[in-house]
Design a protein around this motif. Structure first.
Motif, mmCIF file in Angstrom:
data_model
loop_
_atom_site.group_PDB
_atom_site.id
_atom_site.type_symbol
_atom_site.label_atom_id
_atom_site.label_comp_id
_atom_site.label_asym_id
_atom_site.label_seq_id
_atom_site.Cartn_x
_atom_site.Cartn_y
_atom_site.Cartn_z
ATOM 1 N N THR A 119 -15.739 -56.204 78.261
ATOM 2 C CA THR A 119 -16.912 -55.701 78.975
ATOM 3 C C THR A 119 -17.757 -54.798 78.095
ATOM 4 O OG1 THR A 119 -15.735 -55.816 81.093
ATOM 5 C CG2 THR A 119 -17.658 -54.382 80.980
ATOM 6 N N ASN A 174 -13.149 -56.204 88.603
ATOM 7 C CA ASN A 174 -13.586 -57.390 87.878
ATOM 8 C C ASN A 174 -13.900 -57.146 86.409
ATOM 9 O OD1 ASN A 174 -14.133 -59.685 90.061
ATOM 10 N ND2 ASN A 174 -14.771 -57.739 90.954
ATOM 11 N N LEU A 175 -14.264 -55.930 86.047
ATOM 12 C CA LEU A 175 -14.679 -55.658 84.675
ATOM 13 C C LEU A 175 -13.718 -54.761 83.907
ATOM 14 C CD1 LEU A 175 -18.512 -55.093 85.251
ATOM 15 C CD2 LEU A 175 -17.332 -57.211 84.667
ATOM 16 N N ASN A 179 -9.922 -56.770 79.508
ATOM 17 C CA ASN A 179 -11.189 -56.910 80.222
ATOM 18 C C ASN A 179 -12.135 -55.751 79.933
ATOM 19 O OD1 ASN A 179 -10.430 -59.318 81.369
ATOM 20 N ND2 ASN A 179 -9.808 -58.426 83.323
ATOM 21 N N SER A 180 -11.578 -54.554 79.811
ATOM 22 C CA SER A 180 -12.410 -53.390 79.495
ATOM 23 C C SER A 180 -13.046 -53.532 78.120
ATOM 24 C CB SER A 180 -11.567 -52.110 79.563
ATOM 25 O OG SER A 180 -10.986 -51.952 80.842
#
Length: 401
Positions: free
Chosen positions: A43, A32-33, A39-40
């Motif tokens: 995050t 999810n992250l 996304n990384s």
């Protein structure tokens, strides 16, 4: 033999457990992250921003000078209410604790969460360092009374009718105790202030605007032209002007219309303005709930031979109100927060008292401490209303088929 093999295979199939779908903590974080480079990156950036804000906030809370709150704690809560008459506020709080305890024991459910939250708030207030010993003892007494009423209500559910009647009369009883009305020495409403005034205006407006909103919603759907158009004009007119205009009309222009012989208290004017304003918005929320019901509900009620009042009271309105609980609670939260506008028309609510403290030369530069304290109080009570709304929706089965 073949039948025996089939039975064994079927029993093995039934006994075999499905594979676990949980990825675990590490797997969930990765999925999810950190599932892609975008996304990384998001995050990491979000973590840095949240961490910085959290670090600065904690640092401010630890290093801030909270003397402005400890010295003016009574002013923020009850304004200039006379010290020798503070017992009236404690009587109202004690009655609330007893009613919450009985209701918790009788009905449980959402009211139990309200009682526990109020009890925790009393406990926190009792252990803060700047509260006097008498206040701590009185808060502890209220917690004990709430728990005692809970056990009595759990053992004696027959008192529910009396408790329900006391809930209906609670606000009139408290206002009578606070004001006196000839029974007790009078305490004029000009001395009411702080969180006490905020809570009274919000409570009275919420309680009175609900039945008015229901009548306006039904009146707008009425077949009588006079009733229908009166409700339409009222709702659209009130929704077309800002709340501050309504407050100014109530505070400044209403005495001109009434003349010199009739006077209305400033607090009563503010309560009236909030009630009339909120009723128009509640009427539209309830009308949306009425329109969301399928036509078959109306036809089924008519097929049972129910009259129009019984059809609305027993069949239609309960379903319509159930469907618009989130919208109504959102409106109630808006009323509670909008009470801060009374500071503009000369009343000293919680925010108005905070502004006076900030303007005091003795506390210059302490605006962040005061505003943060006020924001925490607003957040606690708004979140409490939202939480009760969610619990009520769960208990009524909203969103389930």
């Amino acid at each position: 033999m073949e039948q025996q093999l089939e039975v064994n295979r079927s029993s093995e199939t039934v006994a075999k457990k499905p594979p676990r779908s949980s990825l675990g903590v590490v797997g969930w974080i990765q999925a999810n992250l950190f599932s892609s480079w975008i996304n990384s990156l998001l995050t990491i950036v979000a973590s840095v921003v949240i961490g910085t804000i959290g670090y600065k906030t904690v640092g401010f809370i630890v290093s801030a000078d909270w003397a402005v709150i400890s010295v003016n704690f009574r002013l923020l809560l009850v304004g200039q209410f006379p010290i020798e008459e503070i017992w009236r506020i404690w009587v109202g709080l004690t009655l609330l604790s007893v009613l919450l305890g009985f209701s918790w024991g009788i009905w449980k459910g959402s009211i139990g969460h309200v009682a526990m939250t109020i009890g925790v708030l009393m406990l926190i207030m009792a252990i803060v360092p700047f509260v006097t010993m008498n206040t701590r003892l009185l808060l502890a007494m209220n917690i004990v009374l709430m728990l005692g009423a809970f056990f009595i209500g759990h053992k004696l559910p027959k008192v529910k009718i009396g408790i329900f009647v006391l809930w209906i009369l609670y606000i009139p009883i408290v206002i009578t105790i606070l004001n006196g009305f000839g029974v007790l020495p009078p305490v004029r409403t000009g001395l009411w202030g702080g969180f006490l005034l905020t809570l009274l205006i919000a409570s009275v407006s919420i309680v009175l605007s609900f039945p008015i909103g229901v009548l306006l919603a039904l009146g707008r759907r009425s077949k009588l032209p006079i009733v229908k158009w009166f409700c339409i004009i009222y709702i659209e007119f009130i929704r077309g002007i800002p709340l501050i205009t309504v407050l100014f009309v109530m505070q400044l222009m209403l005495p001109l219309f009434l003349g010199d012989g009739i006077t209305i208290d400033n607090v009563v004017r503010a309560m009236t303005g909030f009630t009339l304003f909120s009723a128009a918005y509640l009427a539209e929320n309830i009308r949306g709930g009425l329109q969301s019901l399928p036509r078959g509900q109306f036809e089924a009620a008519q097929a049972l031979g129910l009259s129009q009042p019984k059809m609305m009271g027993l069949i239609i309105l309960p379903q319509a109100l159930r469907a618009v609980i989130p919208a109504m609670v959102g409106q109630f939260i808006g009323i509670f927060k909008d009470t801060s506008l009374v500071a503009i028309v000369g009343l000293t609510d919680l925010l108005g008292m905070g502004k006076k403290l900030i303007a005091n030369p003795e506390f210059l530069g302490k605006q962040m401490e005061v505003l943060l304290f006020i924001a925490v109080i607003y957040f606690i009570f708004c979140y409490l209303m939202s939480h009760v709304s969610k619990r009520l929706e769960v208990s009524l089965g909203l969103g389930k088929r």
